[in-house]
Design an enzyme around this catalytic site. Structure first.
Site, PDB file in Angstrom:
ATOM      1  N   ASP A 141      45.103 -30.768 -54.381  1.00 34.13           N
ATOM      2  CA  ASP A 141      45.355 -29.741 -53.382  1.00 34.13           C
ATOM      3  C   ASP A 141      44.160 -28.809 -53.207  1.00 34.13           C
ATOM      4  O   ASP A 141      43.805 -28.458 -52.078  1.00 34.13           O
ATOM      5  CB  ASP A 141      46.602 -28.938 -53.774  1.00 34.13           C
ATOM      6  N   PHE A 169      49.336 -27.389 -49.752  1.00 34.94           N
ATOM      7  CA  PHE A 169      49.354 -28.651 -49.022  1.00 34.94           C
ATOM      8  C   PHE A 169      50.089 -29.740 -49.787  1.00 34.94           C
ATOM      9  O   PHE A 169      50.600 -30.685 -49.180  1.00 34.94           O
ATOM     10  CB  PHE A 169      47.937 -29.076 -48.652  1.00 34.94           C
ATOM     11  N   ASP A 170      50.164 -29.647 -51.109  1.00 37.24           N
ATOM     12  CA  ASP A 170      51.051 -30.539 -51.858  1.00 37.24           C
ATOM     13  C   ASP A 170      52.496 -30.322 -51.426  1.00 37.24           C
ATOM     14  O   ASP A 170      53.252 -31.275 -51.202  1.00 37.24           O
ATOM     15  CB  ASP A 170      50.922 -30.275 -53.362  1.00 37.24           C
ATOM     16  N   VAL A 171      52.896 -29.059 -51.338  1.00 36.03           N
ATOM     17  CA  VAL A 171      54.268 -28.747 -50.934  1.00 36.03           C
ATOM     18  C   VAL A 171      54.510 -29.191 -49.493  1.00 36.03           C
ATOM     19  O   VAL A 171      55.552 -29.788 -49.170  1.00 36.03           O
ATOM     20  CB  VAL A 171      54.548 -27.242 -51.108  1.00 36.03           C
ATOM     21  N   GLY A 174      54.808 -32.902 -49.350  1.00 33.88           N
ATOM     22  CA  GLY A 174      56.112 -33.290 -49.869  1.00 33.88           C
ATOM     23  C   GLY A 174      57.200 -33.137 -48.828  1.00 33.88           C
ATOM     24  O   GLY A 174      58.064 -34.018 -48.662  1.00 33.88           O
TER      25      GLY A 174
END
Length: 385
Positions: A141, A169-171, A174
């Site tokens: 991220d 950006f990971d979230v 997801g």
């Protein structure tokens, strides 16, 4: 074990992901009733070791994105374990993975192999930079925050660029994975056919930069950081009060007029320098001290109560505990408990409310291979049958 309930009850998800984007997506699916089997290597998900902070001796990072799942530890380099993994993939409605693109092919767990054995499978892949020219680039991220331009937008105009305080950006990726999976399942319901759903962090970042992306794509403008200010709206930033800063987001003319009424600034909304948002944005350096002088009369929480009563968006700048306290104040019940006895873990509530099929919280985040024996027996039986 109680059967899952919820809108995704009956759905089997094979979770070959790790760290954040994939586990966050599968946790959301588990909350909604999917039976999620978390496949871990012999050493477990990396986030098990990401500490402090801890609850007991378990990483709170791991606890935060892994409720509702069953864990099986499989060494995919061992053919016997790879057979079990392939059987799980053959039975699953959804497989989600975030290996390096192409990394599962040597185990017979790539999309081509899985879809050949299970044509109805929805196979979701999350990567950093896609399966093409960026496939070889590790997808963290922080790297994406830098590469996408987000860090150039974050921080003081005269200071260095900063990362966001979370792996944003990971979230986001997801969430995009969940959207893609649900859309693909809808297609499968209509046609019987599965498909490959691909999400990458950089594309999630570029769409997530919204107005800044549009400024470049549609206007040819490269935005830069403005601290907490907004390039197109004023007031839309923290302003000092008698004690703490208060976010004031009076984004339209009506909100600005009501703000001035509460601040006892009767002539300001009709001043031609401030009458429209474009005027206020252009003349922000003249307007800011007028607002600050009035806000200094009371504290942030007092202003929050007074301004929200008349529909002016604003809010104190809290620490995390204050954010949870505000959610409690609003009756959002932000913390739920999952598990029982010594395994009970307080965790954040699923963000979506359903009137008929509410989210559920059956299983605490699993210990490594906690359900390995039962899952191996089930998959072996399935393979033999």
């Amino acid at each position: 074990m109680d059967s899952p309930t919820g809108p995704l009850s009956g759905l089997l998800v094979a979770d070959f992901s790790r760290v954040l984007a994939g586990p966050y997506a599968t946790m959301l699916l588990a909350d909604l009733g999917a039976d999620v089997v978390k496949v871990e290597g012999p050493q477990g998900d990396e986030t098990r070791t990401w500490m402090p902070p801890v609850r007991g001796d378990v990483s709170t990072y791991y606890l935060g994105v892994n409720r509702g799942k069953r864990s099986i530890a499989l060494d995919l380099r061992d053919e016997a374990d790879a057979v079990v993994a392939r059987e799980l993939a053959a039975r699953a409605d959804v497989l989600i993975e975030n290996f390096k693109p192409g990394g599962l092919a040597k185990y017979g767990l790539d999309y081509a192999a899985v879809s050949a054995a299970n044509p109805g499978s929805v196979y979701a892949s999350i990567s950093g930079f896609g399966a093409g020219e960026g496939a070889h680039v590790p997808g963290y991220d922080l790297m994406v925050q830098a590469i996408s331009g987000l860090m150039s937008l974050t921080g003081d105009p005269d200071g260095p660029p900063y990362r966001a305080g979370i792996s944003v950006f990971d979230v986001m990726a997801g969430n995009h994975a969940v959207i893609g999976i649900l859309a693909a399942l809808r297609h499968r319901d209509a046609t019987g056919a599965g498909q490959h759903v691909e999400v990458n962090l950089l594309s999630s970042a570029l769409t997530g930069l919204v107005n800044h992306s549009s400024a470049f794509a549609a206007g040819g403008v490269v935005p830069y950081r403005m601290g907490n200010a907004h390039p197109s709206v004023f007031p839309y930033e923290p302003l000092p009060t008698a004690d703490h800063d208060l976010i004031v987001a009076a984004a339209n003319d009506g909100q600005f007029r009501r703000l001035c009424e509460v601040l006892d600034l009767p002539g300001v909304p009709d001043d031609p320098r401030f009458a429209r948002n474009a005027d206020r944005t252009k003349n922000r350096e003249e307007l800011r001290p007028i607002l600050v002088e009035r806000l200094a009369k009371r504290g942030a929480v007092d202003w929050f109560d007074a301004l929200t009563k008349v529909g002016v968006p604003c809010g104190p700048i809290n620490t995390i505990d204050g954010g949870f306290a505000m959610a409690e104040r609003f009756g959002l019940d932000p913390i739920v408990e999952v598990g029982e006895g010594d395994r009970a873990v307080p965790t954040t509530r699923h963000p979506i409310r359903f009137s008929a099929t509410p989210a559920g919280y059956r299983l605490p985040p699993p210990e490594l291979d906690e359900h390995g024996a039962e899952l191996r027996a089930w998959l072996t039986e399935a393979a033999d049958g």
